[in-house]
Design a protein around this motif. Sequence first.
Motif, PDB file in Angstrom:
ATOM      1  N   ILE A  27       8.014 -35.755  48.110  1.00 24.81           N
ATOM      2  CA  ILE A  27       9.143 -35.123  48.792  1.00 24.81           C
ATOM      3  C   ILE A  27      10.461 -35.288  48.035  1.00 24.81           C
ATOM      4  N   ALA A  28      10.671 -36.424  47.416  1.00 27.15           N
ATOM      5  CA  ALA A  28      11.974 -36.732  46.815  1.00 27.15           C
ATOM      6  C   ALA A  28      12.394 -35.784  45.680  1.00 27.15           C
ATOM      7  N   PRO A  29      11.493 -35.291  44.837  1.00 27.06           N
ATOM      8  CA  PRO A  29      11.949 -34.394  43.768  1.00 27.06           C
ATOM      9  C   PRO A  29      12.703 -33.161  44.266  1.00 27.06           C
ATOM     10  N   GLY A  30      12.282 -32.593  45.392  1.00 30.61           N
ATOM     11  CA  GLY A  30      13.005 -31.452  45.951  1.00 30.61           C
ATOM     12  C   GLY A  30      14.400 -31.829  46.397  1.00 30.61           C
ATOM     13  N   MET A  31      14.548 -33.009  46.962  1.00 27.94           N
ATOM     14  CA  MET A  31      15.872 -33.482  47.356  1.00 27.94           C
ATOM     15  C   MET A  31      16.773 -33.657  46.146  1.00 27.94           C
ATOM     16  N   VAL A  32      16.220 -34.221  45.102  1.00 29.08           N
ATOM     17  CA  VAL A  32      17.002 -34.424  43.872  1.00 29.08           C
ATOM     18  C   VAL A  32      17.453 -33.087  43.299  1.00 29.08           C
ATOM     19  N   SER A  33      16.564 -32.108  43.318  1.00 31.16           N
ATOM     20  CA  SER A  33      16.925 -30.794  42.761  1.00 31.16           C
ATOM     21  C   SER A  33      17.994 -30.100  43.595  1.00 31.16           C
ATOM     22  N   ARG A  34      17.990 -30.362  44.922  1.00 28.73           N
ATOM     23  CA  ARG A  34      18.995 -29.748  45.791  1.00 28.73           C
ATOM     24  C   ARG A  34      20.269 -30.597  45.892  1.00 28.73           C
ATOM     25  N   LYS A  35      20.232 -31.795  45.320  1.00 27.85           N
ATOM     26  CA  LYS A  35      21.389 -32.705  45.324  1.00 27.85           C
ATOM     27  C   LYS A  35      21.800 -33.126  46.733  1.00 27.85           C
ATOM     28  N   ARG A  36      20.826 -33.316  47.624  1.00 24.55           N
ATOM     29  CA  ARG A  36      21.114 -33.829  48.954  1.00 24.55           C
ATOM     30  C   ARG A  36      19.807 -34.241  49.618  1.00 24.55           C
ATOM     31  N   GLY A  37      19.918 -35.180  50.545  1.00 21.45           N
ATOM     32  CA  GLY A  37      18.733 -35.590  51.297  1.00 21.45           C
ATOM     33  C   GLY A  37      18.856 -37.016  51.784  1.00 21.45           C
ATOM     34  N   LEU A  38      18.005 -37.348  52.760  1.00 20.93           N
ATOM     35  CA  LEU A  38      17.951 -38.679  53.346  1.00 20.93           C
ATOM     36  C   LEU A  38      16.498 -39.140  53.361  1.00 20.93           C
ATOM     37  N   ILE A  39      16.255 -40.318  52.781  1.00 20.48           N
ATOM     38  CA  ILE A  39      14.938 -40.951  52.832  1.00 20.48           C
ATOM     39  C   ILE A  39      15.092 -42.227  53.655  1.00 20.48           C
ATOM     40  N   LEU A  40      14.479 -42.244  54.803  1.00 20.91           N
ATOM     41  CA  LEU A  40      14.607 -43.363  55.726  1.00 20.91           C
ATOM     42  C   LEU A  40      13.235 -44.020  55.873  1.00 20.91           C
ATOM     43  N   SER A  41      13.121 -45.286  55.476  1.00 21.48           N
ATOM     44  CA  SER A  41      11.839 -45.995  55.503  1.00 21.48           C
ATOM     45  C   SER A  41      11.899 -47.155  56.482  1.00 21.48           C
TER      46      SER A  41
END
Length: 327
Positions: free
Chosen positions: A173-187
């Motif tokens: 999932i994280a690569p798409g967030m990096v490409s869009r320059k936004r996102g939240l990963i909550l673990s």
Amino acid sequence: MDSYVSKPLAQLLAGVGLLYLSAKVFSYLRLLASLFLLPGASLSKFGPKGSWAVVTGASDGIGKEFALQLARKGYNLVLVSRTQSKLESLATEIKSANPKVETKVLAMDYSANRDSDYEALKALTSDLDISILINNVGQSHSIPVPFLETDPSEMNAIITINVTGTLRTTALIAPGMVSRKRGLILSMASFGGVFPTPLLATYSGSKAFLQHWGTALGAELAPSNVTVQVVQSHLVASAMSKIRRSSAMVPTPKAFVRTTLGKIGRSGGSQGIAYTMTPWWSHALMQWVVGTFVGTMGYLTLGQNKTMHESIRKRALAKAAREAKKQ
């Protein structure tokens, strides 16, 4: 001569003591402000309404509440858990309450660690604008158990679900967030990873891994404007904790999730631990007190934890023996 030497020394010690006390007072005030005064980051920072959130372990407890509350905030949901029927029921519930929200479901047994499951998850999510990833899937021991008596299958399942599953899902999932320059990963982590926990050694170690991994990942992804939050908590009334009755120390999943989503970016009780939050007030106060005055990894805390879980194990074994006699 002695009085001349002792006076500057006494002043120095008094100054050091005052600085130490001031630091503790400031830390406590910062804790209170984080818990009760300062809001967290708005979820819109990580992606607009109508974008997607992925929730693992979504069919029960905390995971289900994350799905329900994110849906109410306008996010579409990818729901991942083991049981297809529970996922379909949750998707129906979400759609009924939020007609504009879309859902996708994937029944996936994280303990199996099948490549085909991760390929299916990749196919399901690759074209979606995913703003939020909730790494909630997890497993603990059925009852507290000494490490040398732990069933190998239980040990493997805990590591495979808590560690491997979280890593592989995030890697998708994280690569798409990096490409869009936004996102939240909550673990979702656990106090078991902060306070080493005898008789839950494998689970405790798996959550300690998530703490260190999540903090390191937060530093790696920050330049890409992707926020990582490791969420620490004590007990929550859920199937995993086997506690049904809530209290000030044991919140309901609904209350815990609401507080968590409202405090993104606020450390709470996790002062000094980067990219980490302890949002529930009683958990945060306990963590602060133990960390400040006792130490989370010292013999006193370790001994108290050991005694508590030995007692829990004794009661669990006695209950199992009673139930066996009834059959």
